[in-house]
Motif scaffolding. Structure first.
Motif, PDB file in Angstrom:
ATOM      1  N   GLY A 109       0.787  -1.230   0.000  1.00 55.71           N
ATOM      2  CA  GLY A 109       0.000   0.000   0.000  1.00 55.71           C
ATOM      3  C   GLY A 109       0.818   1.279   0.000  1.00 55.71           C
ATOM      4  O   GLY A 109       0.254   2.367   0.066  1.00 55.71           O
ATOM      5  N   TYR A 151       2.355   3.123  -2.168  1.00 51.37           N
ATOM      6  CA  TYR A 151       2.166   4.175  -3.160  1.00 51.37           C
ATOM      7  C   TYR A 151       0.696   4.542  -3.363  1.00 51.37           C
ATOM      8  O   TYR A 151       0.363   5.312  -4.255  1.00 51.37           O
ATOM      9  N   THR A 152      -0.174   4.022  -2.535  1.00 52.95           N
ATOM     10  CA  THR A 152      -1.597   4.342  -2.639  1.00 52.95           C
ATOM     11  C   THR A 152      -1.841   5.827  -2.378  1.00 52.95           C
ATOM     12  O   THR A 152      -2.648   6.455  -3.063  1.00 52.95           O
ATOM     13  N   LYS A 153      -1.130   6.377  -1.417  1.00 56.10           N
ATOM     14  CA  LYS A 153      -1.320   7.787  -1.046  1.00 56.10           C
ATOM     15  C   LYS A 153      -1.124   8.698  -2.254  1.00 56.10           C
ATOM     16  O   LYS A 153      -1.911   9.615  -2.488  1.00 56.10           O
ATOM     17  N   ALA A 169      -1.300   7.713  -5.447  1.00 56.32           N
ATOM     18  CA  ALA A 169      -2.263   7.353  -6.496  1.00 56.32           C
ATOM     19  C   ALA A 169      -3.621   8.021  -6.280  1.00 56.32           C
ATOM     20  O   ALA A 169      -4.267   8.428  -7.253  1.00 56.32           O
ATOM     21  N   VAL A 170      -4.064   8.148  -5.040  1.00 57.54           N
ATOM     22  CA  VAL A 170      -5.384   8.741  -4.791  1.00 57.54           C
ATOM     23  C   VAL A 170      -5.384  10.249  -5.040  1.00 57.54           C
ATOM     24  O   VAL A 170      -6.450  10.854  -5.129  1.00 57.54           O
ATOM     25  N   TYR A 225      -7.611   8.522 -10.519  1.00 56.69           N
ATOM     26  CA  TYR A 225      -8.429   8.153  -9.360  1.00 56.69           C
ATOM     27  C   TYR A 225      -9.515   9.192  -9.120  1.00 56.69           C
ATOM     28  O   TYR A 225     -10.672   8.849  -8.852  1.00 56.69           O
ATOM     29  N   THR A 267      -3.726  -3.984  -4.631  1.00 49.58           N
ATOM     30  CA  THR A 267      -3.321  -2.571  -4.680  1.00 49.58           C
ATOM     31  C   THR A 267      -2.521  -2.252  -5.936  1.00 49.58           C
ATOM     32  O   THR A 267      -2.823  -1.270  -6.616  1.00 49.58           O
ATOM     33  N   PHE A 300      -4.447   0.434  -8.144  1.00 46.86           N
ATOM     34  CA  PHE A 300      -3.815   1.752  -8.108  1.00 46.86           C
ATOM     35  C   PHE A 300      -2.601   1.871  -9.023  1.00 46.86           C
ATOM     36  O   PHE A 300      -2.351   2.935  -9.577  1.00 46.86           O
TER      37      PHE A 300
END
Length: 184
Positions: free
Chosen positions: A32, A34-36, A38-39, A44, A112, A116
């Motif tokens: 997770g 690189y989720t921050k 990506a959003v 997204y 993820t 993402f």
């Protein structure tokens, strides 16, 4: 010469409480990571979501961390139940449950990057649906041999991955036919 069965290799990690909890927690943080970013991206932000989407992104690391700790501890309970099992049915259930644990964990960590990273919600949905079904079946198998202890830890995880599958399915449905550039 010592020959190890595949199940004994799968049991080595959860036998130790620290590696049992550490594996999903560490891998989850990595998956997770690189989720921050990506959003915050245009892809997204252009997506349509179904009702019930949690708007505060700060919730997700807290929830996932708690779920990964519970998941890891449940795997420890399953390994302990396997090691102390007397009945062949309990040995079979815990052996299969541990294999399913690793299978759903791999699917969890793939979701993820699929959603993402590659921005492929359709493929991520297949992964998520299989992960949810696997997790529910794993929970069912481990219920008896762990005397319900693993179930208490796994039911919130099953509920959460079901929720994620719902959101993912909603994204696929609500965005079908829409062109959303994948470049950020």
């Amino acid at each position: 010469m010592l020959i190890l069965s595949p199940i004994s290799l799968f049991l080595d990690v959860p036998r130790n409480i620290f590696t049992a909890v550490g594996l999903p927690l560490t891998a989850g943080w990595y998956s997770g990571s690189y989720t921050k970013e990506a959003v915050r991206g245009t892809w997204y932000k252009a997506l349509k979501f179904p009702p019930g989407k949690i708007e505060n992104p700060k919730v997700f690391p807290i929830v996932w961390s708690a779920l990964y700790i519970a998941l890891g501890y449940a795997s420890h309970l399953a390994a302990d139940a396997h090691d102390n099992a007397f009945l062949p049915a309990d040995i079979d259930a815990t052996s299969t449950g541990i294999v399913l644990y690793y299978a759903q964990l791999a699917m969890n960590f793939a979701w993820t990057p699929l959603f993402f990273g590659r921005k492929e919600p359709e493929i991520a949905l297949v992964d998520s649906a299989m992960m949810t079904a696997t997790s529910i079946y794993m929970t069912k198998l481990l219920h008896g041999p762990t005397k319900g202890k693993a179930t208490w830890l796994l039911v919130p995880y099953c509920a959460w991955v079901s929720y994620v599958t719902y959101l993912n399915a909603g994204v696929v449905y609500l965005n079908r036919g829409r062109y959303i550039p994948k470049n950020d």
